[in-house]
Design an enzyme around this catalytic site. Sequence first.
Site, PDB file in Angstrom:
ATOM      1  N   ASP A 184      -6.877   4.235  -4.842  1.00 18.97           N
ATOM      2  CA  ASP A 184      -7.562   4.049  -3.554  1.00 18.97           C
ATOM      3  C   ASP A 184      -8.207   5.409  -3.268  1.00 18.97           C
ATOM      4  O   ASP A 184      -8.411   6.200  -4.213  1.00 18.97           O
ATOM      5  CB  ASP A 184      -6.548   3.636  -2.465  1.00 18.97           C
ATOM      6  CG  ASP A 184      -7.212   3.031  -1.234  1.00 18.97           C
ATOM      7  OD1 ASP A 184      -7.559   1.847  -1.248  1.00 18.97           O
ATOM      8  OD2 ASP A 184      -7.419   3.771  -0.229  1.00 18.97           O
ATOM      9  N   LYS A 206       0.871  -1.187   0.000  1.00 17.17           N
ATOM     10  CA  LYS A 206       0.000   0.000   0.000  1.00 17.17           C
ATOM     11  C   LYS A 206       0.901   1.229   0.000  1.00 17.17           C
ATOM     12  O   LYS A 206       2.014   1.183   0.523  1.00 17.17           O
ATOM     13  CB  LYS A 206      -0.870   0.011   1.263  1.00 17.17           C
ATOM     14  CG  LYS A 206      -2.127   0.811   1.091  1.00 17.17           C
ATOM     15  CD  LYS A 206      -3.222  -0.030   0.456  1.00 17.17           C
ATOM     16  CE  LYS A 206      -4.425   0.781   0.098  1.00 17.17           C
ATOM     17  NZ  LYS A 206      -5.544  -0.076  -0.305  1.00 17.17           N
TER      18      LYS A 206
HETATM   19  N1  GLU Z   1      -7.192   0.025  -3.276  1.00 19.15           N
HETATM   20  C1  GLU Z   1      -7.897  -1.171  -3.614  1.00 19.15           C
HETATM   21  C2  GLU Z   1      -7.936  -2.095  -2.418  1.00 19.15           C
HETATM   22  O1  GLU Z   1      -8.005  -1.647  -1.283  1.00 19.15           O
HETATM   23  C3  GLU Z   1      -7.403  -1.813  -4.903  1.00 19.15           C
HETATM   24  C4  GLU Z   1      -5.967  -2.175  -4.970  1.00 19.15           C
HETATM   25  C5  GLU Z   1      -5.485  -2.642  -6.340  1.00 19.15           C
HETATM   26  O2  GLU Z   1      -6.265  -2.714  -7.271  1.00 19.15           O
HETATM   27  O3  GLU Z   1      -4.283  -2.914  -6.426  1.00 19.15           O
HETATM   28  O4  GLU Z   1      -7.966  -3.294  -2.526  1.00 19.15           O
END
Ligand code: GLU
Length: 446
Positions: A168, A128
């Site tokens: 996100d 993240k």
């Molecule tokens: N931010 C999204 C999540 O919390 C997607 C992450 C992604 O597609 O890599 O899963």
Amino acid sequence: MPADSAIRSFDDYVKTLYPDYDAFHQATHDIAEDVIPYLLESDDQEGIEILKYLAQPDRVIDFRVDWRNDKNQTETHRGFRVQYNNALGPYKGGLRFSDSVDLNVLFFLGFEQCFKNALTGLPLGGAKGGANFNPHGRSDEEIRRFCQAFITELARHIGPTTDIPAGDIGVGSREIAFMFDHYKSITGRFESALTGKSPAFGGSCGRQEATGYGAVYFTKEILAHHDDSLEGKRCCVSGSGNVALHTAEKLIEQQAQVLTLSDRGGTATFPDGLDQETLAKVQRKKAQRQSLQEICEKYDFEYHDEQKPWQQKCDIAFACATQNELEKQDAQSLADNGCRYVIEGANMPNTDGALKLFAEKGIVVAPGKAANAGGVAVSGLEISQNRALMPWNIDRVDEELRKIMKDIHKSCVKYGEQNGTVNYIKGANIAAFKQLSEAMTLYGKV
Ligand code: GLU
């Protein structure tokens, strides 16, 4: 060792390593509460070592982002990427731009992402990242310059086989386009180093809708397991971003009643249920970056300042805004009003107090790592399409998404069913842990 003291000793281990990261402690404790008793039942001490291993990220990248605003002044923000674990595949997870971003938040999100990605069954590690930059009120040009400065630093750490970020909160298709374009300029390569791209330049159809639609597909599975259906169900949805709006859209399509949307300032209520036409108006105005309150004023929708959606009488609550948005007193009013299911469209939207209350009242909770996994799952499908240089049509993506959500539901039932009821939180935690620990064991990590 009894389970309680083993959990306490794991919590102490995490708190000693990262004393100030309370959201992260909450996320690691939630997993330990289910995984440790499961491991102790079979006297699996190695499993506990693996859990400790997983509590530490592989790498933390922390960098300075200097950029110029429209007044030609330099502003400085902090950018981060927490590369958590790549046992199952390249690091994968979103980027969040918000003033609330710090390492505490990113550790919790990165840790959760490893488990969520494991549940999808796709070869995806967990990560993240983001920046303590609030995009609200910034011009498109400012956002573009910020994204360029951010990716200038991050580009050296990401790539299609190393780490593949996506969006996100605060990072949507506009930001991904700016970042992807700049990545391409810096590296000279058009490659799958980011997902959530527009289908106009290599993105997958259905990626934007995937988290919200996936949450509804998962809910359908839960209801079918309880011999029930979505038709006519009264649903409270929190949030009014990408996840909330697509959750609402799919719910309406399934003939459920959507009673609320919300934002930081309050809640919009639709006592007779939102219809697709009204929702489309909200979606259009949100795309023009208007706040929910402004939209409600324009169209004369009811908007309740500083209220959350959870006071409304509903059958199903969809928490699609942000972490710890649903507190104990909110859980109490949902329970008092007869709510039977709580679906986490956001990551960790329930506080521990709320979760305890739901458990006491027998309210079914679908954890975010299962219910909102549709987004990252379609990101995984986007990588496949990019590698094969072959885009899929929306029907194929949607069919795969439904199948993945169905399989995640099956895994939750497999590990969470006891005496005829399913503890979806436990099922998701154990299923994901088993996936990760198998790879870690084969690698000889402990
Ligand atoms: N931010 C999204 C999540 O919390 C997607 C992450 C992604 O597609 O890599 O899963």
